[in-house]
Design an enzyme around this catalytic site. Structure first.
Site, short mmCIF file in Angstrom:
data_model
loop_
_atom_site.label_atom_id
_atom_site.label_comp_id
_atom_site.label_asym_id
_atom_site.label_seq_id
_atom_site.Cartn_x
_atom_site.Cartn_y
_atom_site.Cartn_z
N ARG A 1 0.85 -1.22 0.00
CA ARG A 1 0.00 0.00 0.00
C ARG A 1 0.87 1.25 0.00
O ARG A 1 0.58 2.23 0.69
CB ARG A 1 -0.94 0.03 1.21
N SER B 1 -10.70 -0.33 3.74
CA SER B 1 -9.90 -0.53 4.96
C SER B 1 -9.35 0.81 5.44
O SER B 1 -8.71 1.51 4.66
CB SER B 1 -8.71 -1.44 4.68
N GLU C 1 -4.73 3.95 6.18
CA GLU C 1 -4.48 3.70 4.76
C GLU C 1 -4.91 4.91 3.90
O GLU C 1 -4.17 5.33 3.02
CB GLU C 1 -5.22 2.43 4.34
C1 LIG Z 1 -15.46 -0.04 -0.49
C2 LIG Z 1 -13.98 0.19 -0.74
C3 LIG Z 1 -13.15 -0.89 -0.91
C4 LIG Z 1 -11.78 -0.70 -1.15
N1 LIG Z 1 -10.98 -1.79 -1.32
C5 LIG Z 1 -9.66 -1.63 -1.57
C6 LIG Z 1 -8.82 -2.78 -1.76
O1 LIG Z 1 -9.25 -3.92 -1.72
N2 LIG Z 1 -7.50 -2.57 -1.98
C7 LIG Z 1 -6.98 -1.31 -2.07
O2 LIG Z 1 -5.75 -1.21 -2.30
N3 LIG Z 1 -7.74 -0.22 -1.90
C8 LIG Z 1 -9.06 -0.34 -1.65
N4 LIG Z 1 -9.87 0.76 -1.46
C9 LIG Z 1 -9.25 2.09 -1.48
C10 LIG Z 1 -9.37 2.85 -2.83
O3 LIG Z 1 -10.44 2.39 -3.59
C11 LIG Z 1 -8.09 2.73 -3.66
O4 LIG Z 1 -6.98 3.19 -2.93
C12 LIG Z 1 -8.19 3.52 -4.98
O5 LIG Z 1 -7.04 3.29 -5.76
C13 LIG Z 1 -8.33 5.03 -4.75
O6 LIG Z 1 -8.68 5.60 -6.00
P1 LIG Z 1 -9.33 7.03 -6.10
O7 LIG Z 1 -9.33 7.41 -7.54
O8 LIG Z 1 -10.64 7.06 -5.43
O9 LIG Z 1 -8.27 7.91 -5.29
P2 LIG Z 1 -8.51 9.21 -4.43
O10 LIG Z 1 -9.19 8.84 -3.16
O11 LIG Z 1 -9.15 10.27 -5.26
O12 LIG Z 1 -7.02 9.63 -4.10
C14 LIG Z 1 -6.22 8.84 -3.24
C15 LIG Z 1 -4.81 9.45 -3.17
O13 LIG Z 1 -4.19 9.37 -4.45
C16 LIG Z 1 -3.87 10.67 -4.95
N5 LIG Z 1 -4.18 10.64 -6.38
C17 LIG Z 1 -5.36 10.30 -6.96
N6 LIG Z 1 -5.26 10.30 -8.30
C18 LIG Z 1 -3.97 10.67 -8.58
C19 LIG Z 1 -3.24 10.85 -9.78
N7 LIG Z 1 -3.80 10.66 -10.98
N8 LIG Z 1 -1.94 11.24 -9.68
C20 LIG Z 1 -1.35 11.46 -8.48
N9 LIG Z 1 -1.99 11.28 -7.31
C21 LIG Z 1 -3.29 10.90 -7.36
C22 LIG Z 1 -4.74 11.63 -4.17
O14 LIG Z 1 -4.15 12.92 -4.07
C23 LIG Z 1 -4.80 10.94 -2.82
O15 LIG Z 1 -3.63 11.21 -2.10
C24 LIG Z 1 -11.24 0.60 -1.22
C25 LIG Z 1 -12.10 1.71 -1.05
C26 LIG Z 1 -13.46 1.50 -0.82
C27 LIG Z 1 -14.38 2.70 -0.66
#
Ligand SMILES: Cc1cc2nc3c(=O)[nH]c(=O)nc-3n(C[C@H](O)[C@H](O)[C@H](O)COP(=O)(O)OP(=O)(O)OC[C@H]3O[C@@H](n4cnc5c(N)ncnc54)[C@H](O)[C@@H]3O)c2cc1C
Length: 340
Positions: free
Chosen positions: A166, A240, A336
């Site tokens: 992570r 998580s 996380e």
């Molecule tokens: C129900 C649920 C289940 C989940 N299960 C998992 C799982 O099994 N495994 C797991 O690893 N994660 C899981 N997650 C966490 C999450 O979905 C992931 O981390 C996902 O990759 C985040 O994507 P996002 O576009 O929503 O990021 P955001 O929440 O929009 O951003 C997260 C971080 O990344 C940065 N960021 C976003 N996009 C970019 C970009 N293009 N360039 C640079 N920085 C950027 C943001 O500034 C922030 O710091 C889960 C979340 C939920 C709600």
């Protein structure tokens, strides 16, 4: 067309916790030129900035007095192969789950274990998303990044991304760091099911599947996740909330002497991963409710917005959980999601 920068925008629709917070400035960009333009706009000069994808790994604890840039860059194209893998370049703004499903439809399996993870493709490398025995780093050829400091576009191969559990170089760089604008996925030509994870094994067994196809695996992972995790459209959450702590093997042995049912995994190099959910449950906090924030009753690792919670309320609950685990087990739980 010039990108629009709006002011005083509610971020509630843009985070899966569904908490209220306002961005002083907000822009959505569909290409690198627009990204470059909004980052250089005079009205946001010198202000803090935050890159946002689907908002599924972030907790806003107050208004953001700077510029939020939502990455909405599309794209999906097969770009050839590297010998062992088919390569597919995907824009950072594409939906992660949508991409996993599309690859499967296109007979390019390999990412089934990561099905139904919310969010964007561009955020996937930030914390090297992982689930059910697979991490993104195992299926990635490289990423394309925009460096706001130099204005340059660059390509990094997987080895240069500094991936860990992570974790990545980009996560460590933080808010002022490079922006992921695209990724190149590497899908194995010789596909083998990654089905050793207990939940997956049990689900396949329950479905009577002996030799799973990629579609079987995808369906099994989707079913497990739907059962175990709250749907952010119904109950605000970010998956998580804590990483599973990694400790030296000797510390695990000491803990097992005291708590024989402790769930843990050997990860090699004399280190072990402890199940953070078990630690939280053992502190009696599974299902705990504090005002409008709660610990999800079916999975103690997940903190939820029970309706109208502020980011501060959720953070207070997270701290209570961390304190309880520290006092009882002497272990520090690390969040996380990114706390803003
Ligand atoms: C129900 C649920 C289940 C989940 N299960 C998992 C799982 O099994 N495994 C797991 O690893 N994660 C899981 N997650 C966490 C999450 O979905 C992931 O981390 C996902 O990759 C985040 O994507 P996002 O576009 O929503 O990021 P955001 O929440 O929009 O951003 C997260 C971080 O990344 C940065 N960021 C976003 N996009 C970019 C970009 N293009 N360039 C640079 N920085 C950027 C943001 O500034 C922030 O710091 C889960 C979340 C939920 C709600």
């Amino acid at each position: 067309m010039a990108a629009t920068i709006e002011s005083g925008v509610s971020l509630r629709p843009f985070n899966t916790f569904g908490v209220e917070a306002r961005a002083a400035f907000f822009a959505s960009v569909r290409d690198v030129d627009r990204l470059r333009e909004v980052l250089a706009a005079p009205q946001v000069a010198g202000l803090p900035r935050l890159i946002l994808g689907g908002g599924s790994n972030i907790l806003f604890t107050g208004d953001f007095d700077g510029l939020v840039v939502r990455i909405d860059i599309p794209g999906y194209a097969r770009t050839g192969d590297d010998g062992a893998n088919w390569l597919v370049r995907v824009g950072a703004g594409e939906s992660w789950h949508g991409t996993v499903a599309r690859l499967l439809d296109d007979e390019l399996p390999g990412l089934e274990n990561l099905a139904l993870i919310p969010g964007s493709v561009g955020a996937a490398p930030i914390q090297n998303i992982g689930a059910y025995g697979l991490e993104l780093a195992e299926r990635l050829q490289g990423v394309e990044v925009f460096d706001p400091a130099s204005g340059a576009l660059d390509s990094l191969d997987v080895a240069a991304c500094g991936f860990g559990y992570r974790d990545s170089l980009f996560k460590r760089e933080g808010a002022g760091g490079r922006v992921v604008v695209g990724v190149t996925l590497a899908l194995p030509k010789q596909w083998n099911a990654v089905a050793g994870y207990a939940d997956v094994e049990n689900e396949l067994k329950a479905r009577g599947v002996v030799r799973p196809t990629a579609r079987d695996l995808f369906d099994a992972v989707v079913a497990i996740r739907r059962r175990k995790l709250p749907d952010p459209a119904q109950v605000g959450n970010a998956g998580s909330f804590f990483k599973n702590p990694v400790v030296p093997r000797a510390q695990r042995e000491e803990l097992i002497d005291r708590y024989p049912s402790l769930v843990s995994y050997d990860i090699g190099g004399g280190r072990c991963k402890l199940a953070a959910g078990w630690l939280i449950e053992a502190c009696g906090l599974k299902g705990a409710v504090r005002g409008r924030a709660g610990v999800y009753p079916r999975q103690a690792l997940v903190l939820v917005n029970l309706g109208g919670a502020s980011g501060g309320e959720i953070l207070a609950l997270a701290r209570e959980v961390q304190d309880a685990v520290r006092v009882r087990f002497g272990i520090e739980l690390e969040p996380e999601p990114v706390v803003v």
